[in-house]
Design a protein around this motif. Structure first.
Motif, PDB file in Angstrom:
ATOM      1  N   UNK A  12       8.922   5.266  10.038  1.00  0.00           N
ATOM      2  CA  UNK A  12       8.898   6.240  11.133  1.00  0.00           C
ATOM      3  C   UNK A  12       9.287   7.627  10.643  1.00  0.00           C
ATOM      4  N   UNK A  13      10.342   7.726   9.816  1.00  0.00           N
ATOM      5  CA  UNK A  13      10.789   9.033   9.319  1.00  0.00           C
ATOM      6  C   UNK A  13       9.771   9.670   8.380  1.00  0.00           C
ATOM      7  N   UNK A  14       9.133   8.858   7.544  1.00  0.00           N
ATOM      8  CA  UNK A  14       8.122   9.401   6.626  1.00  0.00           C
ATOM      9  C   UNK A  14       6.865   9.824   7.394  1.00  0.00           C
ATOM     10  N   UNK A  15       6.509   9.082   8.451  1.00  0.00           N
ATOM     11  CA  UNK A  15       5.394   9.490   9.305  1.00  0.00           C
ATOM     12  C   UNK A  15       5.688  10.824   9.986  1.00  0.00           C
ATOM     13  N   UNK A  16       6.874  10.940  10.571  1.00  0.00           N
ATOM     14  CA  UNK A  16       7.262  12.190  11.254  1.00  0.00           C
ATOM     15  C   UNK A  16       7.233  13.370  10.299  1.00  0.00           C
ATOM     16  N   UNK A  17       7.576  13.116   9.033  1.00  0.00           N
ATOM     17  CA  UNK A  17       7.588  14.179   8.026  1.00  0.00           C
ATOM     18  C   UNK A  17       6.191  14.483   7.485  1.00  0.00           C
ATOM     19  N   UNK A  18       5.187  13.727   7.935  1.00  0.00           N
ATOM     20  CA  UNK A  18       3.815  13.967   7.486  1.00  0.00           C
ATOM     21  C   UNK A  18       3.546  13.510   6.063  1.00  0.00           C
ATOM     22  N   UNK A  19       4.306  12.520   5.576  1.00  0.00           N
ATOM     23  CA  UNK A  19       4.189  12.107   4.187  1.00  0.00           C
ATOM     24  C   UNK A  19       3.387  10.829   3.964  1.00  0.00           C
ATOM     25  N   UNK A  20       3.070  10.094   5.013  1.00  0.00           N
ATOM     26  CA  UNK A  20       2.294   8.856   4.861  1.00  0.00           C
ATOM     27  C   UNK A  20       0.806   9.210   4.851  1.00  0.00           C
ATOM     28  N   UNK A  21       0.091   8.726   3.828  1.00  0.00           N
ATOM     29  CA  UNK A  21      -1.354   8.960   3.751  1.00  0.00           C
ATOM     30  C   UNK A  21      -2.165   7.728   4.105  1.00  0.00           C
ATOM     31  N   UNK A  22      -1.561   6.532   3.978  1.00  0.00           N
ATOM     32  CA  UNK A  22      -2.327   5.304   4.132  1.00  0.00           C
ATOM     33  C   UNK A  22      -1.456   4.245   4.813  1.00  0.00           C
ATOM     34  N   UNK A  23      -2.053   3.532   5.767  1.00  0.00           N
ATOM     35  CA  UNK A  23      -1.370   2.427   6.437  1.00  0.00           C
ATOM     36  C   UNK A  23      -2.276   1.201   6.357  1.00  0.00           C
TER      37      UNK A  23
END
Length: 185
Positions: free
Chosen positions: A122-133
């Motif tokens: 959740x924190x990495x998503x909020x920070x805009x750092x996730x590219x792939x799920x």
């Protein structure tokens, strides 16, 4: 700096990654599990340089019969944590913002990160750092537990890449996260 943060995780159909107390007993799908199927995990992990996981996830992994990772594991915590001696070469404790963590590890030569744990994802998503799920839905409704996603502030748009279904009812979808700048926010 060319880095990539990926999520590879399973949820119940109702979106939980674990029961309220962290139990994962529902994950295997019971009698319907495919014994020799790894659901693409090995292909995924072969592309990863290091794992970044939350403290609660690390504590849960420590209860497994065997340590499941051959890569460096970075555990995010602000609490005291004693790393078992047998893992002292592969587990590192870190703290900081998601961007600080990625920057520090990138400077150490790591580029593709496996992000694991509900709050950490959740924190990495909020920070805009996730590219792939890569999300595998297990055909069970557990009713309550630890959710994969929580409040995000703004919509996070995804691009569907592929979906596979397995004989046991598991359904795995791969998504690219559309960067916020492209989304127009």
């Amino acid at each position: 700096m060319n880095t990539k943060c990926s999520v590879f995780i399973a949820t119940s159909v109702d979106g939980f990654i674990a029961r309220t107390e962290g139990e994962l007993d529902w994950l295997t799908g019971g009698e319907t599990s495919e014994v020799d199927e790894d659901y693409g995990y090995q292909n995924f992990i072969d592309t990863v340089d290091a794992l970044i996981m939350g403290r609660n996830t690390f504590d849960k992994v420590l209860t497994f019969e065997e340590w499941p990772y051959s890569k460096k594991v970075n555990v995010l915590t602000n609490r005291s944590l004693k790393i078992p001696e047998k893992l002292s070469d592969v587990v590192v404790i870190m703290s900081g913002s998601p961007q600080e963590i990625v920057d520090q590890l990138s400077n150490e030569g790591f580029h593709h990160f496996y992000i694991d744990g509900g709050k950490t994802i959740q924190n990495f998503l909020k920070a805009g750092l996730i590219q792939e799920i890569i999300l595998t839905r297990i055909p069970v409704i557990i009713g309550s537990g630890i959710p994969l996603f929580g409040p995000v502030g703004n919509d996070i748009k995804l691009e569907h890449v592929s979906t596979r279904s397995f004989k046991n009812g598991f359904v795995q979808s791969k998504y690219n996260v559309i960067p916020v700048a492209i989304q127009g926010h």
